[in-house]
Write a protein that holds these residues in place. Structure first.
Motif, mmCIF file in Angstrom:
data_model
loop_
_atom_site.group_PDB
_atom_site.id
_atom_site.type_symbol
_atom_site.label_atom_id
_atom_site.label_comp_id
_atom_site.label_asym_id
_atom_site.label_seq_id
_atom_site.Cartn_x
_atom_site.Cartn_y
_atom_site.Cartn_z
ATOM 1 N N ASP A 184 0.801 -1.218 0.000
ATOM 2 C CA ASP A 184 0.000 0.000 0.000
ATOM 3 C C ASP A 184 0.838 1.275 0.000
ATOM 4 O OD1 ASP A 184 -2.290 -1.491 -0.060
ATOM 5 O OD2 ASP A 184 -2.639 -1.416 2.107
ATOM 6 N N ASP A 185 1.980 1.266 0.676
ATOM 7 C CA ASP A 185 2.805 2.475 0.705
ATOM 8 C C ASP A 185 3.928 2.449 -0.335
ATOM 9 O OD1 ASP A 185 4.393 0.561 1.819
ATOM 10 O OD2 ASP A 185 4.683 1.578 3.740
ATOM 11 N N ASP A 186 3.845 1.478 -1.270
ATOM 12 C CA ASP A 186 4.777 1.401 -2.405
ATOM 13 C C ASP A 186 6.238 1.286 -1.957
ATOM 14 O OD1 ASP A 186 5.182 1.197 -5.139
ATOM 15 O OD2 ASP A 186 5.538 3.349 -5.408
ATOM 16 N N THR A 187 6.456 0.527 -0.888
ATOM 17 C CA THR A 187 7.823 0.354 -0.387
ATOM 18 C C THR A 187 8.340 -1.072 -0.527
ATOM 19 O OG1 THR A 187 6.987 -0.067 1.846
ATOM 20 C CG2 THR A 187 7.554 2.229 1.279
ATOM 21 N N GLY A 188 7.485 -1.985 -0.955
ATOM 22 C CA GLY A 188 7.900 -3.375 -1.074
ATOM 23 C C GLY A 188 6.941 -4.164 -1.930
ATOM 24 N N TRP A 189 7.166 -5.471 -1.976
ATOM 25 C CA TRP A 189 6.399 -6.350 -2.857
ATOM 26 C C TRP A 189 5.551 -7.329 -2.066
ATOM 27 C CZ3 TRP A 189 6.341 -5.129 -7.833
ATOM 28 C CH2 TRP A 189 7.394 -4.345 -8.327
ATOM 29 N N LEU A 190 4.362 -7.572 -2.580
ATOM 30 C CA LEU A 190 3.474 -8.580 -2.042
ATOM 31 C C LEU A 190 3.260 -9.648 -3.107
ATOM 32 C CD1 LEU A 190 0.787 -6.336 -0.300
ATOM 33 C CD2 LEU A 190 2.733 -7.488 0.763
ATOM 34 N N LEU A 191 3.544 -10.895 -2.758
ATOM 35 C CA LEU A 191 3.424 -11.997 -3.703
ATOM 36 C C LEU A 191 2.333 -12.942 -3.235
ATOM 37 C CD1 LEU A 191 7.175 -12.936 -4.338
ATOM 38 C CD2 LEU A 191 5.810 -11.138 -5.410
ATOM 39 N N ASP A 192 1.377 -13.201 -4.132
ATOM 40 C CA ASP A 192 0.343 -14.188 -3.853
ATOM 41 C C ASP A 192 0.848 -15.546 -4.331
ATOM 42 O OD1 ASP A 192 -1.290 -12.173 -2.877
ATOM 43 O OD2 ASP A 192 -2.295 -11.864 -4.798
ATOM 44 N N ILE A 193 1.077 -16.452 -3.382
ATOM 45 C CA ILE A 193 1.655 -17.761 -3.682
ATOM 46 C C ILE A 193 0.623 -18.847 -3.388
ATOM 47 C CG2 ILE A 193 3.507 -19.384 -3.190
ATOM 48 C CD1 ILE A 193 4.557 -16.846 -4.421
ATOM 49 N N GLU A 194 0.341 -19.660 -4.401
ATOM 50 C CA GLU A 194 -0.598 -20.777 -4.235
ATOM 51 C C GLU A 194 0.177 -22.076 -4.019
ATOM 52 O OE1 GLU A 194 -3.591 -23.317 -7.037
ATOM 53 O OE2 GLU A 194 -3.746 -21.132 -7.191
ATOM 54 N N LYS A 195 -0.141 -22.757 -2.934
ATOM 55 C CA LYS A 195 0.518 -24.028 -2.611
ATOM 56 C C LYS A 195 -0.487 -24.929 -1.912
ATOM 57 C CE LYS A 195 4.442 -26.001 -0.050
ATOM 58 N NZ LYS A 195 4.817 -26.945 -1.130
ATOM 59 N N GLY A 244 -3.318 -25.927 -2.814
ATOM 60 C CA GLY A 244 -4.683 -25.450 -2.931
ATOM 61 C C GLY A 244 -5.005 -24.214 -2.121
ATOM 62 N N LYS A 245 -4.033 -23.689 -1.407
ATOM 63 C CA LYS A 245 -4.243 -22.482 -0.604
ATOM 64 C C LYS A 245 -3.350 -21.355 -1.099
ATOM 65 C CE LYS A 245 -5.358 -25.167 3.556
ATOM 66 N NZ LYS A 245 -4.990 -25.437 4.979
ATOM 67 N N THR A 246 -3.865 -20.132 -1.049
ATOM 68 C CA THR A 246 -3.097 -18.968 -1.472
ATOM 69 C C THR A 246 -2.755 -18.108 -0.263
ATOM 70 O OG1 THR A 246 -4.130 -18.925 -3.664
ATOM 71 C CG2 THR A 246 -3.075 -16.899 -2.917
ATOM 72 N N GLU A 247 -1.466 -17.824 -0.125
ATOM 73 C CA GLU A 247 -1.000 -16.952 0.949
ATOM 74 C C GLU A 247 -0.201 -15.805 0.336
ATOM 75 O OE1 GLU A 247 1.153 -19.164 3.849
ATOM 76 O OE2 GLU A 247 -0.569 -20.407 4.432
ATOM 77 N N THR A 248 -0.167 -14.703 1.054
ATOM 78 C CA THR A 248 0.560 -13.521 0.588
ATOM 79 C C THR A 248 1.826 -13.350 1.400
ATOM 80 O OG1 THR A 248 -1.492 -12.432 -0.096
ATOM 81 C CG2 THR A 248 0.444 -11.037 0.205
ATOM 82 N N ALA A 249 2.956 -13.201 0.712
ATOM 83 C CA ALA A 249 4.252 -13.018 1.365
ATOM 84 C C ALA A 249 4.842 -11.677 0.956
ATOM 85 C CB ALA A 249 5.198 -14.159 0.994
ATOM 86 N N ALA A 250 5.522 -11.030 1.883
ATOM 87 C CA ALA A 250 6.113 -9.713 1.637
ATOM 88 C C ALA A 250 7.622 -9.846 1.418
ATOM 89 C CB ALA A 250 5.830 -8.782 2.810
ATOM 90 N N PHE A 251 8.129 -9.124 0.418
ATOM 91 C CA PHE A 251 9.561 -9.130 0.104
ATOM 92 C C PHE A 251 10.021 -7.724 -0.264
ATOM 93 C CE2 PHE A 251 8.293 -13.497 -0.512
ATOM 94 C CZ PHE A 251 9.357 -14.219 0.026
#
Length: 538
Positions: free
Chosen positions: A116-127, A129-136
């Motif tokens: 939201d503050d344009d300072t990093g990346w959010l990745l939607d990862i499906e594994k 059958g479930k999708t989780e969001t990880a920050a990098f």
């Protein structure tokens, strides 16, 4: 180090070397791979939505000129390796350098976006059958430029009652047993698929719209790519840069001569000629199709234009073919940009001297970095032509990117990168697309692209030039100077010189000497001893 948490997408050669380089330089790295093993498309998968090399596929380049810079391909492998051998080699590489502990297998990236503050990346990862969001903090997209099937549509396609599949979904020829099959596209993929169809199908046709460049893997008993040396590559890039028209003319005449010499007279009915320019088109490894064309068992047809009934197909010359049971589309692949939309910008060339009517181009500096996020994102899925041997060059690319992100190599300011992108897109339109409107628009200027990567990576290959560094190296070690300039072009040379910008490898010298010795002892081979191509039984 600030902002050091990095995600890598894809465990092919580029992803593995990226993981190794970034980890060695102090980054915390996690690699996500949707398959369950390393190797990228060399790791065979039954999933029809994955691009995968078939078991029958052979590499287009010999094992002597590919492989990782500090992990030689063992002598046990054949000159032209098959997918399971490449996968095994990459598995051994990953285990040797303990890379597997940082890889999450069975994990598919579905979307990458800014926070939201344009300072990093959010990745939607499906594994599972479930999708989780990880920050990098940073992301390296190494998922390849052949991940999305290019599937054309044809007029009247809804009328056809037979099978239409893209080569991406092709696995087993048995589904085409006793059927009449039209293969669309004369390419390396067709070169793999058609020979598997010939023994089981009733009849096979090859349909293509224009000429194609055939080549043999062996020439005069020696692998073709052994003729490419560092010195010849530098001379070629000099001509491309300063005399582009002359360079193209020489390259195209040479290719035409070698193709005719390799295969003899080319029947005009095959329509291989006129050859497209090799400066904007890669040749196809379909040498196994040539004897099939020569003996008439494989029929060449014009490009498919439309379907006219449940089992009838019409071609560009007006020919209508009946009793067609299946159509296999060997129509190519491209990068999958859906996971990075919409923050990857695209545009059309502005101010070009030709009227460009091709697709929009991704706006990436050096076809790698999005100008706005160059300090935190890189995409290794857009430089499909002109980047050198992608396998052995993966190390160089990884070192360059790591050096950029850790501040060793400075990038231009954003406005300078935007201007470079505008100018580069004009070059693609004027010097590539104008020559052949079917060219890959991810083209790079080899002298510029490879030159920047070597400088940023700190390979020290300028020690082989004609400047003072070159003369000093020649004086100190004439044998190595000669082998690295005019001998086998091997990735181990990229680890040889100490520059302070990446790790050298103590085994580089011995690996270079060994590889050249093996090649000198093995080749040229007698014609009867050449193991490829095998005889095709029809």
């Amino acid at each position: 180090m600030d902002r050091s948490n990095v995600a890598i997408i894809g465990a092919g050669p580029s992803g593995l070397t990226m993981l190794k380089a970034l980890r060695e330089d102090g980054f915390t790295v996690t690699l996500f791979e949707r398959r369950h093993n390393v190797g990228g498309l060399w790791a065979y998968s039954d999933n029809p939505t994955y691009t995968t090399a078939l078991p029958v596929t052979r590499a287009n380049i010999s094992r002597f000129t590919c492989g990782f810079s500090d992990f030689p391909i063992p002598d046990k492998y054949p000159t032209y390796m098959q997918p399971h051998e490449f996968q095994e080699y990459m598995e051994d590489y990953a285990k040797h350098f303990d890379l597997l502990r940082d890889i999450v297998f069975g994990a598919t990236l579905t979307h990458a976006r800014r926070n939201d503050d344009d300072t990093g990346w959010l990745l939607d990862i499906e594994k599972d059958g479930k999708t989780e969001t990880a920050a990098f903090d940073r992301v390296a997209f190494c998922h390849g430029y052949q991940s999305k099937a290019d599937v054309p549509t044809f007029e009247g396609q809804e009328l056809f009652e037979g099978t239409i599949i893209h080569s991406q979904a092709y696995r087993d020829p048995e589904q085409f047993k006793d059927k009449n099959v039209v293969v669309v596209g004369l390419s390396s993929t067709a070169g793999d698929i058609v020979p598997t169809l010939m023994p089981v199908a009733s009849k096979v046709y090859i349909s293509h719209r224009r000429g194609a460049i055939p080549f043999r893997r062996y020439r005069n008993g020696t692998p073709n790519d052994l003729g490419i040396t560092w010195r010849r590559r530098q001379l070629s890039q000099f001509l491309q840069r300063h005399f582009p028209t002359l360079s193209r003319r020489i390259a195209d005449l040479t290719v035409a001569f070698l193709s005719r010499r390799a295969f003899g007279p080319l029947d005009p009915a095959w329509r291989l000629e006129p050859f497209p320019s090799i400066t904007v088109n890669l040749p196809g490894s379909f040498e196994l199709l040539m004897p099939l064309l020569q003996d008439g068992s494989l029929t060449s047809l014009h490009g498919l234009t439309r379907f006219t009934g449940p089992r009838t197909v019409e071609f560009a010359d007006g020919t209508v073919l009946g009793d067609v049971d299946a159509v296999v589309l060997c129509t190519g692949y491209s990068a999958d940009w859906s996971v990075v939309a919409p923050w990857i910008e695209t545009s059309l060339p502005q101010g070009a001297s030709v009227e460009y009517t091709g697709p929009e181009m991704q706006r990436l500096w050096m076809n790698l970095f999005p100008a706005r996020y160059a300090d935190s994102a890189v995409l290794l899925c857009y430089s499909a032509f002109g980047k050198n041997n992608g396998f052995s060059f993966a190390d160089v690319t990884a070192w360059a990117i790591s050096n950029v992100w850790r501040g060793v190599e400075k990038l231009p300011a954003r406005d300078e990168m935007e201007r470079w992108i505008d100018e580069h897109q004009r070059w693609v339109a004027e010097k590539c697309w104008a020559v052949d409107d079917k060219c890959d628009i991810s083209m790079v200027r080899q002298w510029e692209f490879q030159g920047w990567l070597h400088r940023a990576a700190g390979t020290g290959m300028d020690n082989l030039g004609w400047g003072w560094k070159g003369w000093v190296f020649w004086w100190r070690d004439r044998k190595m100077y000669g082998l690295m300039n005019d001998g086998l072009e091997t990735a181990h040379a990229f680890r040889y010189f100490e520059t302070g910008r990446r790790r050298t490898w103590d085994g580089a010298r011995d690996a270079i000497l060994h590889a050249n010795e093996v090649v000198q002892n093995m080749f040229p081979m007698k014609e009867d001893d050449i193991p490829w191509p095998p005889k095709v039984k029809v």
